[in-house]
Design a protein around this motif. Sequence first.
Motif, PDB file in Angstrom:
ATOM      1  N   LEU A 186       0.849  -1.202   0.000  1.00 56.19           N
ATOM      2  CA  LEU A 186       0.000   0.000   0.000  1.00 56.19           C
ATOM      3  C   LEU A 186       0.882   1.248   0.000  1.00 56.19           C
ATOM      4  O   LEU A 186       0.540   2.270  -0.598  1.00 56.19           O
ATOM      5  N   THR A 187       2.023   1.139   0.670  1.00 52.30           N
ATOM      6  CA  THR A 187       2.995   2.237   0.653  1.00 52.30           C
ATOM      7  C   THR A 187       3.507   2.457  -0.760  1.00 52.30           C
ATOM      8  O   THR A 187       3.520   3.576  -1.273  1.00 52.30           O
ATOM      9  N   TYR A 188       3.907   1.343  -1.407  1.00 50.12           N
ATOM     10  CA  TYR A 188       4.400   1.450  -2.791  1.00 50.12           C
ATOM     11  C   TYR A 188       3.323   2.005  -3.709  1.00 50.12           C
ATOM     12  O   TYR A 188       3.618   2.688  -4.684  1.00 50.12           O
ATOM     13  N   ALA A 189       2.063   1.688  -3.404  1.00 48.19           N
ATOM     14  CA  ALA A 189       0.969   2.168  -4.252  1.00 48.19           C
ATOM     15  C   ALA A 189       0.648   3.638  -3.983  1.00 48.19           C
ATOM     16  O   ALA A 189      -0.227   4.210  -4.613  1.00 48.19           O
ATOM     17  N   GLY A 190       1.369   4.234  -3.020  1.00 49.69           N
ATOM     18  CA  GLY A 190       1.217   5.666  -2.782  1.00 49.69           C
ATOM     19  C   GLY A 190       0.012   6.027  -1.931  1.00 49.69           C
ATOM     20  O   GLY A 190      -0.446   7.180  -1.943  1.00 49.69           O
ATOM     21  N   ILE A 191      -0.496   5.081  -1.171  1.00 49.91           N
ATOM     22  CA  ILE A 191      -1.659   5.367  -0.325  1.00 49.91           C
ATOM     23  C   ILE A 191      -1.179   6.022   0.980  1.00 49.91           C
ATOM     24  O   ILE A 191      -0.230   5.542   1.598  1.00 49.91           O
ATOM     25  N   PRO A 192      -1.812   7.128   1.381  1.00 53.93           N
ATOM     26  CA  PRO A 192      -1.353   7.848   2.571  1.00 53.93           C
ATOM     27  C   PRO A 192      -1.430   6.988   3.834  1.00 53.93           C
ATOM     28  O   PRO A 192      -2.243   6.069   3.926  1.00 53.93           O
ATOM     29  N   LYS A 193      -0.598   7.353   4.806  1.00 56.26           N
ATOM     30  CA  LYS A 193      -0.359   6.521   5.979  1.00 56.26           C
ATOM     31  C   LYS A 193      -1.635   6.096   6.716  1.00 56.26           C
ATOM     32  O   LYS A 193      -1.816   4.924   7.035  1.00 56.26           O
ATOM     33  N   LYS A 194      -2.507   7.084   6.972  1.00 49.14           N
ATOM     34  CA  LYS A 194      -3.687   6.779   7.766  1.00 49.14           C
ATOM     35  C   LYS A 194      -4.583   5.770   7.035  1.00 49.14           C
ATOM     36  O   LYS A 194      -5.064   4.797   7.618  1.00 49.14           O
ATOM     37  N   LYS A 195      -4.762   6.029   5.756  1.00 48.45           N
ATOM     38  CA  LYS A 195      -5.616   5.172   4.929  1.00 48.45           C
ATOM     39  C   LYS A 195      -5.027   3.761   4.840  1.00 48.45           C
ATOM     40  O   LYS A 195      -5.741   2.763   4.927  1.00 48.45           O
ATOM     41  N   ARG A 196      -3.675   3.696   4.713  1.00 44.32           N
ATOM     42  CA  ARG A 196      -3.129   2.352   4.529  1.00 44.32           C
ATOM     43  C   ARG A 196      -3.178   1.548   5.821  1.00 44.32           C
ATOM     44  O   ARG A 196      -3.403   0.338   5.790  1.00 44.32           O
ATOM     45  N   ARG A 197      -3.057   2.230   6.936  1.00 44.55           N
ATOM     46  CA  ARG A 197      -3.213   1.531   8.217  1.00 44.55           C
ATOM     47  C   ARG A 197      -4.633   0.964   8.344  1.00 44.55           C
ATOM     48  O   ARG A 197      -4.835  -0.178   8.733  1.00 44.55           O
ATOM     49  N   GLU A 198      -5.587   1.776   7.950  1.00 44.92           N
ATOM     50  CA  GLU A 198      -6.999   1.358   7.974  1.00 44.92           C
ATOM     51  C   GLU A 198      -7.233   0.123   7.101  1.00 44.92           C
ATOM     52  O   GLU A 198      -7.841  -0.855   7.534  1.00 44.92           O
ATOM     53  N   LEU A 199      -6.731   0.204   5.862  1.00 47.88           N
ATOM     54  CA  LEU A 199      -6.926  -0.902   4.907  1.00 47.88           C
ATOM     55  C   LEU A 199      -6.245  -2.169   5.410  1.00 47.88           C
ATOM     56  O   LEU A 199      -6.798  -3.274   5.323  1.00 47.88           O
ATOM     57  N   ALA A 200      -5.017  -2.003   5.954  1.00 46.75           N
ATOM     58  CA  ALA A 200      -4.255  -3.169   6.397  1.00 46.75           C
ATOM     59  C   ALA A 200      -4.945  -3.840   7.587  1.00 46.75           C
ATOM     60  O   ALA A 200      -5.052  -5.068   7.656  1.00 46.75           O
ATOM     61  N   LYS A 201      -5.422  -3.015   8.505  1.00 46.01           N
ATOM     62  CA  LYS A 201      -6.117  -3.573   9.667  1.00 46.01           C
ATOM     63  C   LYS A 201      -7.387  -4.312   9.250  1.00 46.01           C
ATOM     64  O   LYS A 201      -7.657  -5.426   9.705  1.00 46.01           O
ATOM     65  N   ALA A 202      -8.135  -3.672   8.370  1.00 50.52           N
ATOM     66  CA  ALA A 202      -9.382  -4.288   7.903  1.00 50.52           C
ATOM     67  C   ALA A 202      -9.091  -5.631   7.235  1.00 50.52           C
ATOM     68  O   ALA A 202      -9.808  -6.617   7.448  1.00 50.52           O
ATOM     69  N   ALA A 203      -8.020  -5.685   6.447  1.00 48.51           N
ATOM     70  CA  ALA A 203      -7.688  -6.930   5.740  1.00 48.51           C
ATOM     71  C   ALA A 203      -7.286  -8.020   6.726  1.00 48.51           C
ATOM     72  O   ALA A 203      -7.703  -9.171   6.601  1.00 48.51           O
ATOM     73  N   LEU A 204      -6.509  -7.655   7.738  1.00 49.75           N
ATOM     74  CA  LEU A 204      -6.093  -8.661   8.728  1.00 49.75           C
ATOM     75  C   LEU A 204      -7.291  -9.135   9.551  1.00 49.75           C
ATOM     76  O   LEU A 204      -7.383 -10.311   9.902  1.00 49.75           O
ATOM     77  N   GLU A 205      -8.201  -8.234   9.829  1.00 50.97           N
ATOM     78  CA  GLU A 205      -9.418  -8.650  10.529  1.00 50.97           C
ATOM     79  C   GLU A 205     -10.234  -9.595   9.640  1.00 50.97           C
ATOM     80  O   GLU A 205     -10.754 -10.605  10.106  1.00 50.97           O
ATOM     81  N   ARG A 206     -10.273  -9.278   8.372  1.00 45.16           N
ATOM     82  CA  ARG A 206     -11.023 -10.092   7.400  1.00 45.16           C
ATOM     83  C   ARG A 206     -10.539 -11.542   7.374  1.00 45.16           C
ATOM     84  O   ARG A 206     -11.314 -12.466   7.188  1.00 45.16           O
ATOM     85  N   VAL A 207      -9.235 -11.751   7.573  1.00 42.78           N
ATOM     86  CA  VAL A 207      -8.691 -13.122   7.534  1.00 42.78           C
ATOM     87  C   VAL A 207      -8.571 -13.725   8.935  1.00 42.78           C
ATOM     88  O   VAL A 207      -7.937 -14.761   9.121  1.00 42.78           O
ATOM     89  N   GLY A 208      -9.168 -13.053   9.916  1.00 41.11           N
ATOM     90  CA  GLY A 208      -9.202 -13.603  11.272  1.00 41.11           C
ATOM     91  C   GLY A 208      -7.943 -13.361  12.084  1.00 41.11           C
ATOM     92  O   GLY A 208      -7.665 -14.083  13.044  1.00 41.11           O
ATOM     93  N   LEU A 209      -7.167 -12.342  11.724  1.00 36.39           N
ATOM     94  CA  LEU A 209      -5.923 -12.085  12.453  1.00 36.39           C
ATOM     95  C   LEU A 209      -5.917 -10.717  13.133  1.00 36.39           C
ATOM     96  O   LEU A 209      -4.850 -10.146  13.383  1.00 36.39           O
ATOM     97  N   GLY A 210      -7.115 -10.226  13.455  1.00 36.43           N
ATOM     98  CA  GLY A 210      -7.222  -8.937  14.125  1.00 36.43           C
ATOM     99  C   GLY A 210      -6.463  -8.869  15.449  1.00 36.43           C
ATOM    100  O   GLY A 210      -6.068  -7.791  15.890  1.00 36.43           O
TER     101      GLY A 210
END
Length: 251
Positions: free
Chosen positions: A109-133
């Motif tokens: 997400l960093t390489y894709a140029g997504i700002p820090k706050k947004k990428r933290r949000e996306l990453a957390k949501a994805a980890l929660e989605r796979v049961g690793l919250g």
Amino acid sequence: MILSCRHIYKTYIQGKLEVPVLKDVNFSMDKGEYVAIMGPSGSGKSTLMNLIGCLDKPTSGELILDGKDVSKLSDNALADLRLEKIGFVFQNFQLLPYMTALENVELPLTYAGIPKKKRRELAKAALERVGLGERLDFKPNQLSGGQKQRTAIARAIANHPKIILADEPTGALDSKSGRQVMDLFEELNHSGSTILMITHDAQIGARAQRRVEIRDGILYLPGQEKEAEQKLREEESRAAMQEGGEPSDEG
Ligand SMILES: Nc1ncnc2c1ncn2[C@@H]1O[C@H](COP(=O)(O)OP(=O)(O)OP(=O)(O)O)[C@@H](O)[C@H]1O
Ligand SMILES: [Mg+2]
């Protein structure tokens, strides 16, 4: 249609030797499909996936991904497209050992140029989605094999890719965590993800909606073995003509 491969050839050059690996591959996928590519070792599965994943370019043929012909793009444009549209999952997870699960998922997400706050949000949501919250701050060596692969899946889905490409995603897992990973892929597919999975395991392949086989670089639908044989012979004689020049008139 999300993906269309037309008359794809891939030939590697090794010194003076040409190694034809993919031979006239025609294949397409609709949005929301879940397809398994099956075939023995060395048949060209990963080579094909690398082309579809914009990690490499075909020698010839047309590869349309999400409406764009990627076979003619520059390396930089390919890299951008990859970050935007493709999620990769590999057999050996490919997590960075010194980063936490959350940081690993954030990296592309960093390489894709997504700002820090947004990428933290996306990453957390994805980890929660796979049961690793509950495992955000764990490093890979503090996670089980199945959890590592689920982290890698979170990394693949975090940016909502158009297609998920998985190369033998259960190959390094015991059967129980393998099943859990397969359950997760199925769930993702049911909620709309398009998935292309490589496997040589018939049981795993059986869980996809549709299977294609690749043998000696020729792709065909199961049940079309005869057609594939015929095509292989044609490709072989074509290669022989290119190499050998004139056929001999002896005998
Ligand atoms: N960079 C390369 N240069 C030359 N030959 C290559 C290269 N990459 C792959 N090949 C050749 O292409 C063929 C297909 O390789 P590929 O990795 O696609 O097979 P695969 O079906 O994924 O096999 P496996 O199931 O073992 O992963 C092999 O014969 C391999 O030697
Ligand atoms: Mg492979």
